[in-house]
Design a protein around this motif. Structure first.
Motif, PDB file in Angstrom:
ATOM      1  N   GLY A   1       0.806  -1.215   0.000  1.00  0.00           N
ATOM      2  CA  GLY A   1       0.000   0.000   0.000  1.00  0.00           C
ATOM      3  C   GLY A   1       0.833   1.255   0.000  1.00  0.00           C
ATOM      4  O   GLY A   1       2.056   1.221   0.172  1.00  0.00           O
ATOM      5  N   GLY A   2       0.132   2.330  -0.197  1.00  0.00           N
ATOM      6  CA  GLY A   2       0.770   3.631  -0.175  1.00  0.00           C
ATOM      7  C   GLY A   2      -0.268   4.710   0.054  1.00  0.00           C
ATOM      8  O   GLY A   2      -1.464   4.506  -0.177  1.00  0.00           O
ATOM      9  N   SER A   3       0.193   5.848   0.517  1.00  0.00           N
ATOM     10  CA  SER A   3      -0.713   6.948   0.811  1.00  0.00           C
ATOM     11  C   SER A   3       0.061   8.259   0.790  1.00  0.00           C
ATOM     12  O   SER A   3       1.204   8.322   1.254  1.00  0.00           O
ATOM     13  N   ILE A   4      -0.574   9.271   0.238  1.00  0.00           N
ATOM     14  CA  ILE A   4      -0.053  10.630   0.370  1.00  0.00           C
ATOM     15  C   ILE A   4      -1.178  11.464   0.963  1.00  0.00           C
ATOM     16  O   ILE A   4      -2.323  11.366   0.519  1.00  0.00           O
ATOM     17  N   THR A   5      -0.862  12.204   2.028  1.00  0.00           N
ATOM     18  CA  THR A   5      -1.889  12.968   2.729  1.00  0.00           C
ATOM     19  C   THR A   5      -1.477  14.423   2.913  1.00  0.00           C
ATOM     20  O   THR A   5      -0.285  14.738   2.987  1.00  0.00           O
ATOM     21  N   LEU A   6      -2.481  15.266   2.988  1.00  0.00           N
ATOM     22  CA  LEU A   6      -2.325  16.679   3.336  1.00  0.00           C
ATOM     23  C   LEU A   6      -3.254  16.934   4.511  1.00  0.00           C
ATOM     24  O   LEU A   6      -4.432  16.562   4.470  1.00  0.00           O
ATOM     25  N   ASP A   7      -2.726  17.547   5.567  1.00  0.00           N
ATOM     26  CA  ASP A   7      -3.480  17.713   6.809  1.00  0.00           C
ATOM     27  C   ASP A   7      -4.032  19.118   6.981  1.00  0.00           C
ATOM     28  O   ASP A   7      -3.426  20.096   6.539  1.00  0.00           O
ATOM     29  N   GLN A   8      -5.155  19.166   7.689  1.00  0.00           N
ATOM     30  CA  GLN A   8      -5.717  20.439   8.138  1.00  0.00           C
ATOM     31  C   GLN A   8      -4.789  21.007   9.212  1.00  0.00           C
ATOM     32  O   GLN A   8      -4.128  20.250   9.937  1.00  0.00           O
ATOM     33  N   TYR A   9      -4.731  22.310   9.360  1.00  0.00           N
ATOM     34  CA  TYR A   9      -3.895  22.957  10.364  1.00  0.00           C
ATOM     35  C   TYR A   9      -4.221  22.409  11.759  1.00  0.00           C
ATOM     36  O   TYR A   9      -5.380  22.389  12.175  1.00  0.00           O
ATOM     37  N   LYS A  10      -3.202  21.922  12.451  1.00  0.00           N
ATOM     38  CA  LYS A  10      -3.299  21.371  13.814  1.00  0.00           C
ATOM     39  C   LYS A  10      -4.248  20.175  13.882  1.00  0.00           C
ATOM     40  O   LYS A  10      -4.822  19.874  14.924  1.00  0.00           O
ATOM     41  N   GLN A  11      -4.420  19.473  12.760  1.00  0.00           N
ATOM     42  CA  GLN A  11      -5.350  18.347  12.711  1.00  0.00           C
ATOM     43  C   GLN A  11      -4.749  17.221  11.890  1.00  0.00           C
ATOM     44  O   GLN A  11      -3.539  17.141  11.732  1.00  0.00           O
ATOM     45  N   ASP A  12      -5.582  16.365  11.370  1.00  0.00           N
ATOM     46  CA  ASP A  12      -5.160  15.200  10.598  1.00  0.00           C
ATOM     47  C   ASP A  12      -5.549  15.407   9.136  1.00  0.00           C
ATOM     48  O   ASP A  12      -6.013  16.473   8.747  1.00  0.00           O
ATOM     49  N   GLN A  13      -5.426  14.348   8.347  1.00  0.00           N
ATOM     50  CA  GLN A  13      -5.599  14.454   6.899  1.00  0.00           C
ATOM     51  C   GLN A  13      -6.985  14.933   6.493  1.00  0.00           C
ATOM     52  O   GLN A  13      -7.982  14.491   7.037  1.00  0.00           O
ATOM     53  N   VAL A  14      -7.012  15.827   5.509  1.00  0.00           N
ATOM     54  CA  VAL A  14      -8.266  16.251   4.877  1.00  0.00           C
ATOM     55  C   VAL A  14      -8.288  15.848   3.409  1.00  0.00           C
ATOM     56  O   VAL A  14      -9.350  15.781   2.799  1.00  0.00           O
ATOM     57  N   VAL A  15      -7.135  15.544   2.835  1.00  0.00           N
ATOM     58  CA  VAL A  15      -7.026  15.065   1.468  1.00  0.00           C
ATOM     59  C   VAL A  15      -6.071  13.871   1.475  1.00  0.00           C
ATOM     60  O   VAL A  15      -5.013  13.922   2.098  1.00  0.00           O
TER      61      VAL A  15
END
Length: 177
Positions: A51-65
């Motif tokens: 598997g694989g994953s690329i994530t972008l996080d919300q400020y001071k939070q977890d992944q949103v994309v």
């Protein structure tokens, strides 16, 4: 790969034993704000997971994309997901979570309290392919319940479904109709 936020590792030991490698992204404040992970493992019988994953996080939070891929012995799921996250900083939510887990509450009460802590942490959209071979676009409500599904199934037959909050199809559009 430490999950640093406000100068602290908020998930000590997280993924330490997972068979993965990757890169963590950090913002100008030094907080983890996404990443790229890839991994695989195979047992003595030839069974594998990859598997694989690329994530972008919300400020001071977890992944949103997130763009993600999993493969378990040719059972693949891959796509693109969009998530809602609460405005409460992730370290605060993790602290509440740990307090509930370590409390004297019954398991049922703990479950209800944990649902409250994580209630705005939901997948809202998915576009990708599931293990059945269906290519899907799914839109979910604020509670994470699927409400609209557009599917081209493994036989190339398209359909569109509208669902109620319980997951029941209330309207279906397909070539047969």
């Amino acid at each position: 790969m430490p999950d640093i936020m406000d100068g602290k590792d908020i998930l000590p030991g997280h993924r330490q034993d997972d068979p993965i490698a990757g890169l963590m992204f950090y913002n100008g404040e030094g907080d983890e704000c996404g990443g790229l992970i890839l991994g695989s493992k195979k047992d003595e019988n030839g069974n594998y997971e990859s598997g694989g994953s690329i994530t972008l996080d919300q400020y001071k939070q977890d992944q949103v994309v997130q763009m993600h891929y999993t493969d378990e012995n040719s059972q693949m799921n891959y796509g693109f997901s969009v998530y809602d996250k609460p405005n409460t900083p992730l370290p605060e939510l993790l602290d509440k979570h740990h307090k509930i887990i370590n409390s004297e509450l019954s398991e049922e009460e703990k479950g209800r309290e944990l649902e409250k802590v994580w209630e705005r942490n939901t997948q809202r959209a998915f576009m990708g392919k599931n293990p059945k071979g269906e290519v899907t676009i799914q839109l979910s409500d604020s509670k994470g319940n699927p409400r609209i599904r557009m599917v081209v199934d493994e036989n190339d037959v398209p359909r569109m479904e509208f669902l109620d909050g319980e997951g029941n199809v209330t309207c279906k559009l397909s070539p047969e109709l």
